[in-house]
Scaffold this motif. Structure first.
Motif, PDB file in Angstrom:
ATOM      1  N   ALA A 105      56.172 -95.375  -0.216  1.00 27.27           N
ATOM      2  CA  ALA A 105      56.507 -95.292  -1.642  1.00 27.27           C
ATOM      3  C   ALA A 105      56.994 -96.635  -2.165  1.00 27.27           C
ATOM      4  O   ALA A 105      56.648 -97.053  -3.281  1.00 27.27           O
ATOM      5  CB  ALA A 105      57.560 -94.216  -1.868  1.00 27.27           C
ATOM      6  N   ARG A 106      57.806 -97.323  -1.365  1.00 19.38           N
ATOM      7  CA  ARG A 106      58.314 -98.629  -1.780  1.00 19.38           C
ATOM      8  C   ARG A 106      57.171 -99.622  -2.008  1.00 19.38           C
ATOM      9  O   ARG A 106      57.212-100.437  -2.939  1.00 19.38           O
ATOM     10  CB  ARG A 106      59.279 -99.176  -0.731  1.00 19.38           C
ATOM     11  N   ALA A 107      56.156 -99.565  -1.151  1.00 21.75           N
ATOM     12  CA  ALA A 107      55.027-100.487  -1.280  1.00 21.75           C
ATOM     13  C   ALA A 107      54.378-100.387  -2.656  1.00 21.75           C
ATOM     14  O   ALA A 107      53.976-101.401  -3.244  1.00 21.75           O
ATOM     15  CB  ALA A 107      54.000-100.203  -0.182  1.00 21.75           C
ATOM     16  N   ALA A 108      54.285 -99.162  -3.168  1.00 16.72           N
ATOM     17  CA  ALA A 108      53.688 -98.959  -4.493  1.00 16.72           C
ATOM     18  C   ALA A 108      54.663 -99.314  -5.607  1.00 16.72           C
ATOM     19  O   ALA A 108      54.290 -99.935  -6.607  1.00 16.72           O
ATOM     20  CB  ALA A 108      53.221 -97.515  -4.632  1.00 16.72           C
ATOM     21  N   LEU A 109      55.910 -98.926  -5.443  1.00 11.87           N
ATOM     22  CA  LEU A 109      56.913 -99.178  -6.481  1.00 11.87           C
ATOM     23  C   LEU A 109      57.164-100.657  -6.691  1.00 11.87           C
ATOM     24  O   LEU A 109      57.319-101.124  -7.829  1.00 11.87           O
ATOM     25  CB  LEU A 109      58.220 -98.462  -6.131  1.00 11.87           C
ATOM     26  N   ARG A 111      55.222-103.012  -6.560  1.00 12.42           N
ATOM     27  CA  ARG A 111      54.119-103.633  -7.304  1.00 12.42           C
ATOM     28  C   ARG A 111      54.094-103.194  -8.761  1.00 12.42           C
ATOM     29  O   ARG A 111      53.203-103.582  -9.515  1.00 12.42           O
ATOM     30  CB  ARG A 111      52.784-103.314  -6.645  1.00 12.42           C
ATOM     31  N   GLY A 112      55.054-102.349  -9.132  1.00 16.98           N
ATOM     32  CA  GLY A 112      55.164-101.959 -10.534  1.00 16.98           C
ATOM     33  C   GLY A 112      54.485-100.662 -10.904  1.00 16.98           C
ATOM     34  O   GLY A 112      54.498-100.262 -12.069  1.00 16.98           O
ATOM     35  N   TYR A 113      53.899 -99.954  -9.931  1.00 25.21           N
ATOM     36  CA  TYR A 113      53.229 -98.694 -10.239  1.00 25.21           C
ATOM     37  C   TYR A 113      54.241 -97.566 -10.427  1.00 25.21           C
ATOM     38  O   TYR A 113      55.325 -97.578  -9.841  1.00 25.21           O
ATOM     39  CB  TYR A 113      52.273 -98.297  -9.112  1.00 25.21           C
ATOM     40  N   GLU A 114      53.875 -96.592 -11.242  1.00 24.31           N
ATOM     41  CA  GLU A 114      54.598 -95.333 -11.250  1.00 24.31           C
ATOM     42  C   GLU A 114      54.199 -94.574  -9.990  1.00 24.31           C
ATOM     43  O   GLU A 114      53.029 -94.599  -9.593  1.00 24.31           O
ATOM     44  CB  GLU A 114      54.241 -94.519 -12.495  1.00 24.31           C
ATOM     45  N   VAL A 115      55.165 -93.918  -9.379  1.00 26.03           N
ATOM     46  CA  VAL A 115      54.896 -93.198  -8.135  1.00 26.03           C
ATOM     47  C   VAL A 115      55.218 -91.720  -8.311  1.00 26.03           C
ATOM     48  O   VAL A 115      56.291 -91.362  -8.815  1.00 26.03           O
ATOM     49  CB  VAL A 115      55.711 -93.785  -6.959  1.00 26.03           C
ATOM     50  N   LEU A 116      54.270 -90.880  -7.915  1.00 27.21           N
ATOM     51  CA  LEU A 116      54.423 -89.426  -7.977  1.00 27.21           C
ATOM     52  C   LEU A 116      54.292 -88.870  -6.566  1.00 27.21           C
ATOM     53  O   LEU A 116      53.264 -89.075  -5.903  1.00 27.21           O
ATOM     54  CB  LEU A 116      53.345 -88.819  -8.883  1.00 27.21           C
ATOM     55  N   ILE A 117      55.332 -88.199  -6.097  1.00 32.91           N
ATOM     56  CA  ILE A 117      55.314 -87.592  -4.768  1.00 32.91           C
ATOM     57  C   ILE A 117      55.350 -86.075  -4.911  1.00 32.91           C
ATOM     58  O   ILE A 117      56.257 -85.535  -5.551  1.00 32.91           O
ATOM     59  CB  ILE A 117      56.508 -88.050  -3.914  1.00 32.91           C
ATOM     60  N   LEU A 134      65.372 -92.307  -0.337  1.00 34.25           N
ATOM     61  CA  LEU A 134      65.120 -91.915  -1.726  1.00 34.25           C
ATOM     62  C   LEU A 134      66.195 -92.463  -2.659  1.00 34.25           C
ATOM     63  O   LEU A 134      65.895 -92.929  -3.762  1.00 34.25           O
ATOM     64  CB  LEU A 134      65.042 -90.396  -1.832  1.00 34.25           C
ATOM     65  N   LEU A 135      67.431 -92.404  -2.239  1.00 36.78           N
ATOM     66  CA  LEU A 135      68.521 -92.936  -3.070  1.00 36.78           C
ATOM     67  C   LEU A 135      68.356 -94.436  -3.298  1.00 36.78           C
ATOM     68  O   LEU A 135      68.599 -94.937  -4.414  1.00 36.78           O
ATOM     69  CB  LEU A 135      69.868 -92.637  -2.423  1.00 36.78           C
ATOM     70  N   GLU A 136      67.917 -95.144  -2.285  1.00 38.68           N
ATOM     71  CA  GLU A 136      67.671 -96.578  -2.449  1.00 38.68           C
ATOM     72  C   GLU A 136      66.538 -96.824  -3.441  1.00 38.68           C
ATOM     73  O   GLU A 136      66.631 -97.717  -4.299  1.00 38.68           O
ATOM     74  CB  GLU A 136      67.329 -97.203  -1.091  1.00 38.68           C
ATOM     75  N   LEU A 137      65.468 -96.047  -3.331  1.00 42.36           N
ATOM     76  CA  LEU A 137      64.340 -96.200  -4.249  1.00 42.36           C
ATOM     77  C   LEU A 137      64.753 -95.873  -5.689  1.00 42.36           C
ATOM     78  O   LEU A 137      64.341 -96.563  -6.631  1.00 42.36           O
ATOM     79  CB  LEU A 137      63.184 -95.298  -3.826  1.00 42.36           C
TER      80      LEU A 137
END
Length: 317
Positions: A105-109, A111-117, A134-137
């Protein structure tokens, strides 16, 4: 390979990629606006639902865990292909079963993408490692991260009918943790019980209000109600004429805007599938790269008609 029920219900149909059973030109969809790239994180799940779209379970590892390095490779390809992607989606199985889920998830975030899990918000998400990550993200990326929780029905008994006794309470517990820690949440429901959309949204609104969940029951992107896929029911094939007959545009179909990366058990590399619903259908695999995945998708499966064209559903937000 299509299952026996599908073959029986739709005898003679969905055989030819280009032509329908009655000889008409089969509809196809071009990738006109690739805004979402999905990753299946693996088909293993902590529970086994009665009507799971892709038969996830504690023993189904047909699609194995994808790694952060493999995800990064496809994120690089997005940039190289200049796809206008705004959202990276993660589905399973249960994504939080994948030990690299936070790193992925961090890899995508970053780069500026919105992330949906997509998650059931149960034990895998609630492990200390995942909660800490998750709290860190959330602290670093805030509103860019959304978790869509599977709440098949707002009534506990009906939800548990699908997902197992006690599942509703465990999911609500996870949602409370997400609520208390300021996460963006959405919900995915099912129509297997035949409720009208109006009644479903009223029921979900009461459920959200009862628990103080900040989720809009009337926003289809925040409370997604998926149509059911009964593979024993005959469905029509979609021809090129159907677009005007139905008053629909191919640009509105999910495969005009998304692809999904999967990794089969035993495979050396992940591959790209045309659809999130068809990870077991080899004919919808498009190759190992996003460049290969830019080809048109021919609507040669009952799901194309039932779920996407006639049902109007989309997995994205």
């Amino acid at each position: 390979m299509k299952d026996t029920a599908t073959q029986t219900a739709n005898i003679g149909k969905f055989r030819n990629k280009l032509v329908t059973a009655d000889g008409q030109t089969r509809a196809s969809v071009a990738l006109t606006n690739p805004k979402t790239l999905w990753f299946n994180t693996g088909t293993l799940c902590n529970i086994e639902c009665v009507n799971c779209y892709i038969a996830s379970s504690p023993t189904n590892d047909a699609l194995v865990y994808i790694s952060a390095a493999e995800v990064n490779d496809y994120l690089n390809q997005i940039e190289a292909r200049n796809w206008p992607v705004r959202e990276i989606g993660f589905t399973g199985g249960e994504p939080f079963m994948n030990p690299e889920m936070i790193e992925i998830a961090r890899a995508a975030l970053e780069r500026g993408y919105e992330v949906l899990i997509l998650t059931n918000a149960m034990a895998p998400m609630m492990r200390k490692k995942m909660r800490t990550g998750l709290l860190e993200l959330r602290r670093e990326y805030g509103p860019k991260l959304t978790l869509r929780i599977s709440v098949d029905h707002y009534r506990p008994d009906l939800h548990d009918e699908e997902r197992g006794c006690g599942s509703f309470a465990k999911t609500v517990s996870g949602m409370k943790w997400l609520r208390d820690n300021g996460f963006n949440m959405a919900v995915a429901g099912r129509s297997v019980w035949g409720d009208s959309e109006k009644d479903s949204r009223i029921g979900y609104a009461k459920f959200f209000s009862e628990y103080g969940f900040s989720i809009d029951a009337n926003d289809p992107s925040k409370t997604v109600l998926f149509p059911e896929i009964d593979e024993t029911v005959e469905v029509p094939e979609i021809t090129t004429k159907c677009w005007s007959i139905l008053g629909k545009s191919p640009e509105a179909v999910m495969c005009a805007s998304s692809r999904m990366v999967i990794k089969r058990k035993g495979a050396k590399k992940p591959t790209v599938s045309a659809c999130t619903l068809l990870p077991y259908s080899p004919e919808f695999e498009m190759g190992t790269t996003l460049a290969e995945a830019e080809e048109d998708v021919h609507l040669n499966h009952p799901h194309c008609a039932k779920f996407c064209v006639l049902g109007g559903a989309s997995c994205s937000g």
